[in-house]
Motif scaffolding. Structure first.
Motif, short mmCIF file in Angstrom:
data_model
loop_
_atom_site.label_atom_id
_atom_site.label_comp_id
_atom_site.label_asym_id
_atom_site.label_seq_id
_atom_site.Cartn_x
_atom_site.Cartn_y
_atom_site.Cartn_z
N GLN A 161 11.69 2.52 3.98
CA GLN A 161 11.84 1.25 3.25
C GLN A 161 11.13 1.29 1.90
O GLN A 161 11.63 0.72 0.93
CB GLN A 161 11.32 0.08 4.09
N SER A 162 10.00 1.96 1.83
CA SER A 162 9.29 2.10 0.56
C SER A 162 10.14 2.85 -0.45
O SER A 162 10.25 2.44 -1.61
CB SER A 162 7.96 2.83 0.77
N HIS A 163 10.75 3.93 -0.02
CA HIS A 163 11.61 4.69 -0.93
C HIS A 163 12.82 3.86 -1.38
O HIS A 163 13.22 3.92 -2.55
CB HIS A 163 12.06 6.00 -0.27
N LEU A 196 0.84 -1.20 0.00
CA LEU A 196 0.00 0.00 0.00
C LEU A 196 0.87 1.24 0.00
O LEU A 196 0.64 2.19 -0.76
CB LEU A 196 -0.93 -0.01 1.22
N ARG A 197 1.89 1.25 0.81
CA ARG A 197 2.80 2.39 0.89
C ARG A 197 3.48 2.63 -0.47
O ARG A 197 3.69 3.76 -0.87
CB ARG A 197 3.84 2.16 1.98
N ASP A 198 3.80 1.55 -1.18
CA ASP A 198 4.49 1.68 -2.47
C ASP A 198 3.59 2.20 -3.58
O ASP A 198 4.08 2.77 -4.55
CB ASP A 198 5.08 0.33 -2.90
N VAL A 199 2.28 2.00 -3.47
CA VAL A 199 1.40 2.41 -4.56
C VAL A 199 0.61 3.69 -4.29
O VAL A 199 0.00 4.23 -5.20
CB VAL A 199 0.42 1.27 -4.97
N VAL A 200 0.65 4.17 -3.07
CA VAL A 200 -0.08 5.39 -2.71
C VAL A 200 0.93 6.51 -2.46
O VAL A 200 1.99 6.27 -1.87
CB VAL A 200 -0.93 5.14 -1.42
N ALA A 201 0.62 7.68 -2.92
CA ALA A 201 1.51 8.83 -2.69
C ALA A 201 1.74 9.00 -1.19
O ALA A 201 0.82 8.81 -0.38
CB ALA A 201 0.89 10.10 -3.26
N CYS A 202 2.96 9.33 -0.83
CA CYS A 202 3.33 9.48 0.59
C CYS A 202 2.36 10.38 1.34
O CYS A 202 1.93 10.06 2.45
CB CYS A 202 4.75 10.03 0.72
N SER A 203 2.00 11.49 0.70
CA SER A 203 1.13 12.46 1.37
C SER A 203 -0.30 11.94 1.58
O SER A 203 -1.04 12.47 2.41
CB SER A 203 1.08 13.77 0.56
N ASP A 204 -0.69 10.91 0.84
CA ASP A 204 -2.05 10.36 0.94
C ASP A 204 -2.14 9.09 1.78
O ASP A 204 -3.22 8.59 2.03
CB ASP A 204 -2.59 10.04 -0.46
N TYR A 205 -1.00 8.56 2.20
CA TYR A 205 -0.96 7.25 2.84
C TYR A 205 -1.86 7.16 4.07
O TYR A 205 -2.68 6.23 4.19
CB TYR A 205 0.48 6.86 3.19
N THR A 206 -1.75 8.08 4.99
CA THR A 206 -2.55 8.02 6.23
C THR A 206 -4.03 8.10 5.93
O THR A 206 -4.84 7.35 6.50
CB THR A 206 -2.12 9.15 7.20
#
Length: 122
Positions: free
Chosen positions: A48-50, A16-26
């Motif tokens: 780790q995602s980066h 999920l973290r890899d496919v969603v923009a960082c700013s939208d994750y939460t």
């Protein structure tokens, strides 16, 4: 091979973290009914995602071109017998998005856990 029973939640969060923009994750976690990790774990998972995405970059162009072919194959298979050669461009775009995203995330995770290695190009 990972023990899917015990590692599935962590793998899911990582994907999920890899496919969603960082700013939208939460916000996406909230929309999916997931409780985001605490600040310390969140920071590590974000990092780790980066790292995963950076490890994927050397093969991204080739992997994504293959994902595009797979998307076309899957799209055409779902339209068998419909006789509409032009098809639905929105559906075609969704197949492309989903296939590219899935391939990228899976390859990135396999690279990170050492199941897959990028070979020497010489």
């Amino acid at each position: 091979m990972p023990d899917i029973e015990t590692e599935a939640p962590a793998i899911f969060r990582g994907m999920l973290r890899d496919v969603v923009a960082c700013s939208d994750y939460t916000e996406v976690c909230r929309l999916l009914g997931l409780v985001p990790a605490g600040p310390d774990v969140d920071e590590i998972e974000h990092y780790q995602s980066h790292v995963r995405i950076e490890e994927f970059m050397p093969v991204a162009q080739e992997a994504l071109s293959h994902a595009d072919v797979a998307a076309n194959v899957l799209y055409r298979l779902t339209r068998l017998g419909e006789g509409d050669e032009e098809g639905d461009e929105r559906a075609r775009a969704m197949f492309l998005f989903v296939t590219r995203t899935a391939c990228s995330a899976v390859i990135a995770h396999l690279l990170q856990n050492g199941t897959l290695e990028i070979g020497d190009e010489s």
